[in-house]
Design an enzyme around this catalytic site. Structure first.
Site, PDB file in Angstrom:
ATOM      1  N   ASP A  26      42.524  37.839  47.130  1.00 22.92           N
ATOM      2  CA  ASP A  26      42.549  39.016  47.341  1.00 22.92           C
ATOM      3  C   ASP A  26      40.937  39.306  48.068  1.00 22.92           C
ATOM      4  OD1 ASP A  26      43.287  41.846  46.547  1.00 22.92           O
ATOM      5  OD2 ASP A  26      42.396  42.099  44.910  1.00 22.92           O
TER       6      ASP A  26
ATOM      7  N   HIS B  99      34.986  39.687  43.964  1.00 19.66           N
ATOM      8  CA  HIS B  99      34.992  40.876  45.749  1.00 19.66           C
ATOM      9  C   HIS B  99      35.362  42.503  45.202  1.00 19.66           C
ATOM     10  CE1 HIS B  99      38.990  39.794  43.181  1.00 19.66           C
ATOM     11  NE2 HIS B  99      39.426  41.067  43.439  1.00 19.66           N
TER      12      HIS B  99
END
Length: 974
Positions: A111, A380
């Site tokens: 991701d 993230h």
């Protein structure tokens, strides 16, 4: 790309693990992978019953539950620092090894928005056998897919090359979520539990968008759909093994309905495998990589080129997040730096004061609160700035709480070591600007967290111009005091400090008594100049000079004009201006900018028509204050630059200090849908080639690329610590204390994005409150270094770390009868002798992790099987040490050489070293037993296990270029 609200996430995570463990126990064929430890640990510590815990142990032993990556989070790869990536990985791995005796061996980096070349190196060093990524440029992925090049052996580090290479799998265009379209229904397929609704789950258990269940009537159609997708993917890979991810973000909160439907489907396909031409089974990531590895193919090698930036469509360049939420990015780095200082401070204290009055367990908890907060923000959707304001506040609160704890710990250690009465009020500040100081006699304690001798200035706010500064022996210390750039009622006191490695010194600030006063900086204000109608004929240049540079300012515009490097007498024309990109927020009108994306309408527009100038000069430093106004008559400035040049007196080592031009910026509040950049334009012929660092670990070359669309945004790159431009002889280097987007949009130019303020009406962003209406003022710092390549090569790595790890400043006011501090308090107060490494090495970690696990693997596994791994006190005898070589092979004739280090003498100040064990990056493997899979390449045709570096005999280690070496160290008397 799902971000979480803490309370809903706790509920959600708790549900997932409870549900999944129950379902795995119901069917021997079922499997599951778990990634981020932060969520698993919340469940394990707060929710899991003893029964669930037993079941997890069993599932892990059977290989049906597999932890992949095993860090606290799936960290961002663009804007994080190597130290923090290692921290969060170590934090998760320590828990997994202590609790289960297991060590993750595969990655699942599906991701993060683009892939860095540092990550494969770190994962190799941590003992991983394969790495998996997904988000890379759409056009590049398309090309790799067609040519069956989605799998390769990645040599992320040019210097470590095949020694730390790793097999890497890039997911195909479907990425990590199951494709949900099914041709036989307008409802979705494969997501039988629907979409998570937390914290208020529906009473009737019917969640939004639950997929069509598998029934006798549609099972054949379901199977056909699944098989067709598997075959489409099979064509893009070289082996006949297809990784078919089942799930997506926030799935498996009701694992029962998921598995019961999938069981039927898998059984059906396997019963009809002759007809379908495939067989299917539940698998973990490890199962998949084992299958591919056993095919014994020869793989192509990829060099150290990374996959940044990342675009998903022609006008979707994910380069905005390099700067989004600049304040969070700054705090995250300050927290990381404070943690680094606190760890070595505490480690030395525990070693030297075993009978101390401070409770060690409590102290470790204070450090752990900051370890946890710094680890978590590397997510993230954390430091990237791609979370909602509510989640950003959670990160900020956790960081501030952890920082407060560590400051408190450091202050109490100082008191304890100096036998000072506890009634002293403590004011503590990290990098000075946090707080002013009362008017009494006061002392300042300054700790140098680097393992080098440093000479630098620390800044303290005072309320009088007339002060003197003395060291522990009562000698006068060079200092300069001047009016503050921020507050009219206080003064900035700059103190010249010289401190050896991992040591602290104490300075006394007294209201003026006698002759020895600090130098006073005198201010001259110049008239505001209209830069649009500047008189080009009569150029009047104002020089500001120190031993290394002469900087000229053009008095017609009040802008910088040029910098001369005095040693070589090279002059570079150099001017700086602020510009703004205007961006669109209305979906109906075209591409938008948001937390993730940067989509400029046109070229950047200059923001100010008038510039004010003030020069504050004294014997030790000159500060040039430039104020940028939208026009000549504006009341307030939106932008300011404070440029500082330092002059180091005779008898001090001022090499680093003299060679840096320090700039601090004030930017904001911006207008809506503006992105602010500082553009530095020079006459260097750079051919528009930019260099940026990769996570503060290595340098990447960034040639300017022309695209059909969105060329400006696609030429933005992350700068975590370093960026530079150069011509054949001269280099201009920028060093940063937080991440920024950086680009070279013209020959001889480098621009840094400093701040963004955005609003858009994209439904996705509105649903998650993901707009960036950030009205704050940011104050980032950048150091400029100008010089020949040879000189900047020597300076920039140590300077970058000196900026990252500025000294920690703690204030105290001696109240009441002003007790005398003990006389023996010279330089090395935390311990007997300073800890110092050569300038091409960095002491990356010196800490007491507190893990209770045995470093003998067989023993650790036995203890867990026998249930001996009980919650006891933390282990304070094991010290974790990491040393990193800062240079690449061939980068510098001297500094790129291997270095021999005697760990016994390095650490003699902490006691007598008895045992040193070399470990894998996160500490869970003994390097002698770590055998990673060796994937066949044309370069190395024989497949086998790759062995790591040779180990230390009798505590002497040779550290080679770019190595990160990790050790457990034990001392006598434990």
């Amino acid at each position: 790309f799902f971000f979480f609200f803490q309370e809903s996430m706790h509920a959600y995570a708790a549900n997932v693990y409870t549900s999944v463990v129950e379902e795995l126990m119901k069917g021997k064929q079922r499997k599951f992978i778990a990634v981020e430890q932060e969520f698993f640990r919340l469940w394990w510590d707060a929710v899991a019953t003893d029964t669930y815990k037993q079941q997890v142990h069993q599932l892990l032993q059977e290989g049906r539950l597999e932890f992949v990556i095993g860090g606290q989070v799936m960290h961002d790869e663009a804007v994080t620092l190597i130290d923090d990536q290692i921290l969060q990985l170590t934090e998760g791995h320590g828990f997994l090894y202590e609790t289960f005796g297991i060590r993750p061996q595969f990655s699942w980096h599906v991701d993060p928005f683009g892939a860095s070349a540092t990550t494969p190196t770190l994962f190799a060093l941590a003992g991983f056998n394969a790495h998996l990524i997904s988000r890379i440029d759409y056009d590049l992925k398309d090309d790799m897919q067609k040519n069956k090049k989605l799998q390769f052996v990645w040599q992320g580090s040019p210097s470590l090359s095949e020694r730390q290479e790793i097999f890497t799998h890039v997911m195909d265009q479907y990425s990590y979520c199951t494709p949900s379209q099914i041709p036989f229904s307008n409802r979705s397929g494969f997501y039988w539990n629907g979409i998570a609704a937390f914290p208020d789950p529906p009473k009737d258990g019917v969640y939004p968008n639950m997929s069509v269940p598998v029934t006798d009537t549609n099972i054949h159609l379901y199977a056909q759909t699944m098989v067709a997708n598997i075959k489409e993917r099979a064509a893009w890979f070289r082996t006949s093994d297809v990784l078919w991810p089942w799930g997506c973000d926030k799935q498996f909160f009701n694992a029962s309905v998921q598995y019961s439907n999938m069981d039927l489907l898998l059984d059906y396909i396997n019963k009809h495998s002759d007809e379908f031409g495939v067989t299917v089974q539940y698998a973990t990531v490890g199962d998949y990589f084992q299958a591919v590895y056993s095919r014994n193919l020869t793989w192509e090698i990829r060099d150290s080129q990374d996959f940044l930036p990342y675009s998903t469509e022609p006008f979707q360049a994910w380069t905005g997040f390099y700067t989004s939420r600049s304040t969070l990015k700054g705090i995250a780095r300050r927290a990381s730096s404070l943690l680094y200082a606190g760890e070595s401070f505490f480690t030395q204290y525990v070693r030297k004061h075993p009978a101390s009055s401070i409770c060690k367990c409590g102290a470790l908890k204070q450090l752990q609160s900051l370890r946890w907060a710094v680890s978590e923000v590397q997510h993230h959707d954390g430091i990237t700035g791609t979370e909602s304001p509510k989640v950003k506040d959670m990160y900020m609160n956790n960081l501030m709480y952890g920082m407060f704890n560590v400051k408190k710990l450091m202050a109490s250690i100082i008191f304890d070591m100096n036998n000072v009465k506890k009634n002293i009020e403590v004011y503590s500040s990290i990098y000075s600007k946090d707080s002013g100081i009362p008017d009494v006699d006061q002392y300042v304690v300054v700790y140098n967290p680097l393992a080098w001798n440093i000479t630098t200035f620390v800044m303290v706010s005072v309320s009088h111009l007339a002060v003197s500064v003395y060291d522990e022996l009562g000698h006068s210390v060079p200092a300069q005091v001047q009016s503050s750039s921020e507050s009219p009622s206080t003064y900035d006191l700059y103190i010249l400090v010289t401190i050896s490695g991992l040591s602290y010194r104490k300075y006394n600030i007294k209201p003026l008594n006698g002759k020895q006063s600090a130098f006073i900086g005198r201010s001259v204000k110049y008239k505001r100049k209209d830069i649009t109608h500047a008189d080009q004929q009569s150029q009047q240049l104002l020089p500001v000079v120190n031993n290394c540079y002469q900087v000229l300012f053009d008095q017609n515009t009040n802008l910088m004009h040029s910098i001369t490097e005095r040693e070589t007498n090279q002059t570079v024309q150099l001017t700086q201006e602020f510009l703004e990109y205007h961006v669109n927020g209305d979906m109906m009108k075209g591409p938008i900018s948001d937390n993730y994306l940067f989509a400029p309408n046109a070229s950047a527009v200059p923001v100010s028509k008038a510039v004010g100038l003030e020069v504050v000069s004294g014997n030790l430093m000159t500060e040039i204050r430039q104020y940028f106004y939208s026009n000549v008559t504006s009341q307030d400035y939106i932008y300011a630059v404070y440029t500082r040049l330092y002059t180091v007196p005779e008898g001090y080592d001022g090499k680093l200090l003299c060679h840096r031009i320090e700039q601090e910026y004030s930017v904001g509040p911006l207008e809506l849908n503006r992105e602010a950049v500082l553009r530095t334009s020079t006459n260097l012929n750079t051919r528009q080639l930019l260099y940026t660092d990769s996570n503060g670990y290595q340098i990447q070359k960034r040639p300017f690329k022309a695209y059909m669309n969105n060329t400006v945004a696609r030429n933005y790159y992350p700068m975590v610590q370093t960026a530079y431009i150069e011509d054949d002889t001269t280099r201009l280097m920028l060093l940063a204390e937080r991440a920024h987007g950086v680009s070279s949009q013209g020959n001889g130019q480098v621009e840094v994005m400093l701040h963004r303020r955005l609003w858009n009406n994209l439904q996705w962003d509105l649903n998650y409150n993901l707009t960036l209406n950030d009205s704050s003022v940011v104050r980032p710092v950048i150091w400029l270094i100008l010089g020949t390549k040879a000189v900047t090569n020597i300076l920039y790595r140590t300077s970058g770390l000196a900026l990252e790890h500025r000294p920690v400043v703690m204030f105290g006011a001696l109240s009441g009868d002003k007790p005398k501090l003990p006389g023996q308090l010279k330089q090395h107060s935390v311990h007997g002798s300073p800890v110092t490494v050569p300038p091409n090495l960095h002491l990356q970690t010196l800490s007491i992790p507190g893990w209770r696990y045995s470093s003998n693997h067989a023993e650790q596994v036995r203890n867990i099987r026998m249930g001996k791994q009980k919650q006891g006190d933390a282990d304070f005898s094991r010290v974790l040490l990491r040393i990193r070589h800062l240079y690449e092979v061939g980068e510098d004739p001297v500094l790129s050489q291997p270095v021999m280090v005697n760990l016994k003498s390095l650490l003699k100040g902490l006691g007598s070293v008895t045992v040193v064990e070399e470990r894998s990056l996160t500490g869970t493997w003994n390097v002698n037993t770590l055998k990673r899979w060796k994937w066949k390449t044309a370069q190395y045709p024989s497949k086998g296990f790759s062995n790591s570096t040779e180990t230390s005999e009798n505590c002497i280690v040779t550290v080679y270029p770019k190595e990160v070496r990790t050790f457990f160290v034990y001392f006598q008397g434990q």
